[in-house]
Design a protein around this motif. Structure first.
Motif, short mmCIF file in Angstrom:
data_model
loop_
_atom_site.label_atom_id
_atom_site.label_comp_id
_atom_site.label_asym_id
_atom_site.label_seq_id
_atom_site.Cartn_x
_atom_site.Cartn_y
_atom_site.Cartn_z
N ILE A 163 0.84 -1.19 0.00
CA ILE A 163 0.00 0.00 0.00
C ILE A 163 0.88 1.24 0.00
CG2 ILE A 163 -1.81 1.24 1.23
CD1 ILE A 163 -2.67 -1.46 0.04
N THR A 164 0.56 2.17 -0.88
CA THR A 164 1.33 3.42 -0.98
C THR A 164 0.50 4.61 -0.50
OG1 THR A 164 0.62 3.59 -3.30
CG2 THR A 164 2.78 2.60 -2.85
N GLU A 165 -0.70 4.77 -1.02
CA GLU A 165 -1.61 5.84 -0.60
C GLU A 165 -2.96 5.21 -0.29
OE1 GLU A 165 -1.64 9.53 -2.93
OE2 GLU A 165 -0.12 8.60 -4.20
N PRO A 166 -3.19 4.80 0.96
CA PRO A 166 -4.40 4.03 1.29
C PRO A 166 -5.69 4.80 1.08
CG PRO A 166 -3.22 4.65 3.28
CD PRO A 166 -2.32 4.96 2.14
N GLY A 167 -5.62 6.16 1.02
CA GLY A 167 -6.84 6.94 0.83
C GLY A 167 -6.92 7.63 -0.50
N ALA A 168 -6.10 7.23 -1.46
CA ALA A 168 -6.10 7.90 -2.77
C ALA A 168 -7.46 7.80 -3.43
CB ALA A 168 -5.03 7.28 -3.67
#
Length: 878
Positions: A763-768
């Motif tokens: 996971i890099t940006e969980p809220g993208a």
């Protein structure tokens, strides 16, 4: 109809469809026996029966309400100092057509008659006794004015039936020790009498009550004439003895796996009437060897699996100890202040063993003793108090022949008390509950457990305008305490995840030695004379709410709002018997005010005049902020999903009954897909023999299945993967009922489940906002599988060096559980069990689903066999 043929259970459920007012109450005048009481033999020819007239004039309840029944039904009721006596004559011009299906107690099938007494005369509680034309007894207690029923109640009473030239007859003898009533000279009891004509699926009532009436017990008729009877205090002691032999695979190197073991055991149960209305149930060293094993499951979520209680001591009267947090029948309905499966659970500490060491750990914690005090006082106060003590448990270790013991479960006391009081003829109810768990943590290895855990709550219900409107309020609290190690574990548990890096309203405190929380619900419902019903509720659970020492809660830190709108039609018309449509809407927030999930569904159900049924619905779940997807990592924004379901069932009166259905779910952005197909076939070739087969197959794909959280040289990694799961299970039951008191039952369940992982990603940006930007997929030579070590080596930065490794998460779970039980109630309250249980279980790191090969592999697993003989003998001293 199976369980729905438990007559008053069916009627009670239907009666909640609020509506028209019931007619005036009927009154039945009973008489005292002057000489010799009738012999309960199914022949109504004793002189005592001639002293009183038959009573009849029944009215059809279903399928057509408020019209004359197809056949006439009559009854008589007599009494003496010790018993009530009831006679039924169910007229039928075709005695050969009377359906007489043999089954176990409380599994009523076929024609039946029933009688219900409100002996408290509180307008809320009904003691129900039923008997089928085959002589099978069914008993239950209707509580909360019939809103719920407790079929686990097993009083000691007698019933016999016989076929006669113009129908069938039944006799009952009901001891006053099994009923609760006030100590006074003259009595008025609530009374209802009913008959079910199986081949027409027709139910008729002595006191007619509309199917959409607001409640049940307060509308039944009355019985007058009871005088000069004294409440009887029950005093029954039932000791038991048990012999058990176990055979399993022998492992020569393991001194604890010798291939066989034996055990002798004993204990006792007792029912003691302390007062006219309060009964004490005791169990010393209870044994539940005759109880079926839990079905096999594979749980890849963060949350605990909920299993139904099956042990007799805990299921009897369980409605008394019930304090649920959430109304309805969804997943949240299991959350409760009291979850009896905590008592006698598997030991919670698992000591590690080194090379050359072996360990033997108890399967369950021993219940030294348990007691329940239940009843309802003359002033309308319902009481339920339970106390249980479980023993210290030790694992035995062997290291090159040197034996030692390690404590794996502490001495623990469990306490729960439930009290409620009704006012204004049951229209107002105020109640409360307290629970306590105290552990003697005298071993440092057990400091991860709470030393003390206390929960409690209060509830209030108010009904007005002839129960058209209902308001319910529940408030709960919890407080747990212990070593800081235990409280860190509590804060990090899946219910709350205080360690989440993005949580700004909670934080993990490693020095904390206690934690408190609160919760509650407010409900408002409208029914009444309209076929249209609506209502809703708001439920909340603060982040610190912890119930899992003696209760059950999956997730805290939640505020849930639900709205409901439904329309029901119960009057047959055309080819339809009844139908209903419902719409639901919900929204979930956490205590920071963040919107976690919106959703809603629409569903419809219909029953046709040929007694086939059909149901369908669609569920729409909005995009969700999941606090558990990354197991303590930040919230992960999951795409919206939609699923629909369909089911149908054929006429349950037939020898062959079929029900089947499916559920299909699809997530947006191709995030997930699942399909579940199930069926049920029940065949009854003879009245005493039945077979059922319930296959179920499911497959699912999830692109963001949790794998592991890792601290790597490149930073924190929340590792996920795509998973392809397939699960096949088959539940088989065979029942042979030789008499109403002698039965042989078999249950077996082969189970195959596989999971194949691929497309590993972090996971890099969980809220993208964009789904593809929330993770980065590892590909090519970034992921290398080592078959020897069963590990994946990850070279994330492609520098030719391994950055981190993960174990192979693929799995294949194979199980075949079976249980064969002969049960003989050789005298009332005394039982002989002969039991054979077998378990075959194995687990592999192989995610390939191969049905022929996996089915053969089930039988290659060495079985564990348990043979058990258990004999109990009731000594009735009342």
């Amino acid at each position: 109809m199976h369980k729905t043929l438990l007559l008053l259970s069916c009627l009670i459920a239907s009666s909640l469809m609020f509506g028209q007012t019931a007619p005036d109450k009927k009154v039945y005048q009973t008489k005292r026996i002057q000489n010799i009481p009738p012999v309960i033999d199914g022949a109504i020819d004793d002189p005592a029966w001639a002293t009183i007239e038959w009573e009849g004039d029944f009215t059809q309840y279903e399928p057509y309400q408020n019209v004359p029944p197809t056949f006439e039904t009559r009854f008589k009721i007599l009494f003496d100092d010790r018993n009530l006596y009831v006679a039924f004559h169910a007229y039928d011009p075709s005695p050969d057509s009377i359906v007489r299906r043999l089954s176990r107690r409380d599994d009523g099938q076929g024609d039946l008659v029933a009688i219900q007494f409100d002996s408290y005369y509180d307008m809320r509680t009904g003691f129900t006794f039923m008997v089928t034309a085959a002589g099978v007894k069914i008993d239950m207690i209707a509580v909360n004015d019939g809103q719920t029923e407790d079929a686990t109640w097993d009083p000691v009473w007698a019933a016999k039936t016989s076929i006669v030239s113009d129908g069938w007859v039944a006799e009952m003898q009901i001891p006053f020790t099994q009923l609760r009533f006030a100590d006074k000279a003259n009595h008025i009891w609530g009374l209802q009498v009913a008959r079910h004509l199986f081949r027409k699926k027709e139910t008729s009532l002595w006191q007619f009550i509309p199917r959409n009436a607001p409640g049940w017990v307060h509308l039944i008729g009355e019985m007058h004439g009871l005088s000069n009877i004294a409440p009887k205090k029950q005093f029954d002691i039932t000791p038991y003895g048990l012999a058990q032999a176990e055979k399993y695979e022998k492992i020569p190197a393991n001194p604890f796996r010798t291939g066989a073991s034996q055990m002798l055991n004993g204990g006792l149960d007792a029912k003691i009437g302390l007062t006219n209305n309060l009964t004490l149930d005791l169990s010393v060293n209870p044994d539940f060897g005759q109880v079926e094993a839990d079905p096999s499951v594979v749980n890849l979520s963060a949350y605990e699996t909920f299993f139904e209680e099956k042990r007799p001591f805990f299921i009897e009267g369980r409605n008394i100890m019930n304090f649920n947090l959430q109304p309805g029948d969804g997943d949240g309905a299991a959350e409760n202040l009291f979850y009896s499966r905590r008592i006698g659970r598997r030991p919670q500490y698992n000591p590690g063993v080194g090379s050359g060491q072996f360990i033997k750990t108890p399967i369950n914690t021993t219940i030294i003793g348990a007691a329940k005090l239940t009843g309802k006082t003359d002033r309308g106060v319902s009481i339920g108090i339970m106390e249980s003590l479980t023993s210290r448990e030790f694992a035995e270790l062997d290291s090159d022949g040197l034996r030692s013991h390690k404590q794996v479960e502490p001495l623990t006391n469990y306490f729960a008390a439930r009290v409620s009081k009704d006012f204004n003829k049951g229209n107002t109810i105020i109640g409360g509950m307290l629970t306590a768990v105290n552990r003697d943590l005298n071993d440092a290895s057990l400091r991860f457990l709470h030393r003390a855990a206390y929960t409690g709550g209060g509830d209030f219900e108010y009904n007005w305008k002839d129960k058209t409107y209902t308001l319910r309020v529940r408030l709960v609290f919890s407080h747990v305490g212990g070593d800081s190690l235990a409280l860190v574990r509590t804060q990090r548990s899946p219910a709350r995840y205080y360690q989440r890096p993005d949580a700004d309203h909670v934080s993990l405190d490693s020095t904390r030695t206690s934690l408190s929380g609160h919760g509650g619900a407010i409900e408002l419902w409208k029914g009444g004379n309209s076929k249209l019903q609506f209502g809703g509720f708001i439920e909340w659970k603060s982040p610190g709410l912890e119930l899992n020492d003696i209760g059950f809660v999956r997730s805290a830190d939640e505020i849930l709002q639900v709205g409901y709108l439904g329309y029901r039609e119960t009057q047959p018309k055309g080819f339809v018997l009844s139908w209903r449509i419902n719409a639901n809407q919900w929204t979930v927030w956490d205590f920071s005010g963040k919107l976690r999930q919106p959703g809603g569904n629409f569903n419809a159900n219909i029953q046709f005049k040929n007694y086939w049924s059909f149901g369908t619905g669609i569920n729409m779940q909005g995009a969700t902020w999941s606090s558990s997807a990354l197991r303590g990592g930040p919230m992960l924004y999951l795409p919206a999903a939609i699923n629909n379901w369909l089911n149908f069932g054929t006429d349950s009166r037939k020898k062959l009954r079929i029900n089947a259905g499916w559920t299909i779910q699809k997530g947006a952005s191709n995030h997930s897909f699942s399909r579940n197909i199930y069926a049920g076939l029940t065949y009854r070739p003879l009245p005493s023999v039945s077979f059922s087969l319930n296959p179920q197959y499911s497959e699912s794909k999830n692109n963001l299945q949790f794998v592991s959280n890792l601290d790597t040289p490149l930073g924190k990694r929340y590792l996920n993967a795509k998973i392809d799961q397939q699960t096949l299970s088959l539940s088989l039951r065979a029942n042979l009922n030789l008499t109403p008191d002698l039965s042989i039952q078999y249950w077996g369940q082969p189970f195959i489940s596989t999971g194949k992982y691929s497309e590993f990603k972090y996971i890099t940006e969980p809220g993208a906002n964009k789904y593809a930007n929330r993770f980065k997929t590892l590909s090519g030579n970034q992921v290398v599988f080592q078959s020897g070590s069963q590990q994946y080596q990850i070279d994330e930065n492609r520098d030719g060096l391994t950055d981190y490794t993960i174990r192979n998460p693929d799995y294949k779970a194979l199980a075949f559980l079976s249980n064969l039980v002969l049960r003989w109630e050789y005298r009332p309250g005394s039982t002989l069990f002969l039991v054979w249980s077998q378990g075959r279980n194995n687990y592999f790191t192989d995610g390939a689903f191969d049905l022929p090969g996996d089915a053969r592999a089930l039988f290659d697993i060495y079985p564990q066999n348990i043979f058990l003989i258990k004999l109990s003998y009731r000594i009735g001293l009342s």
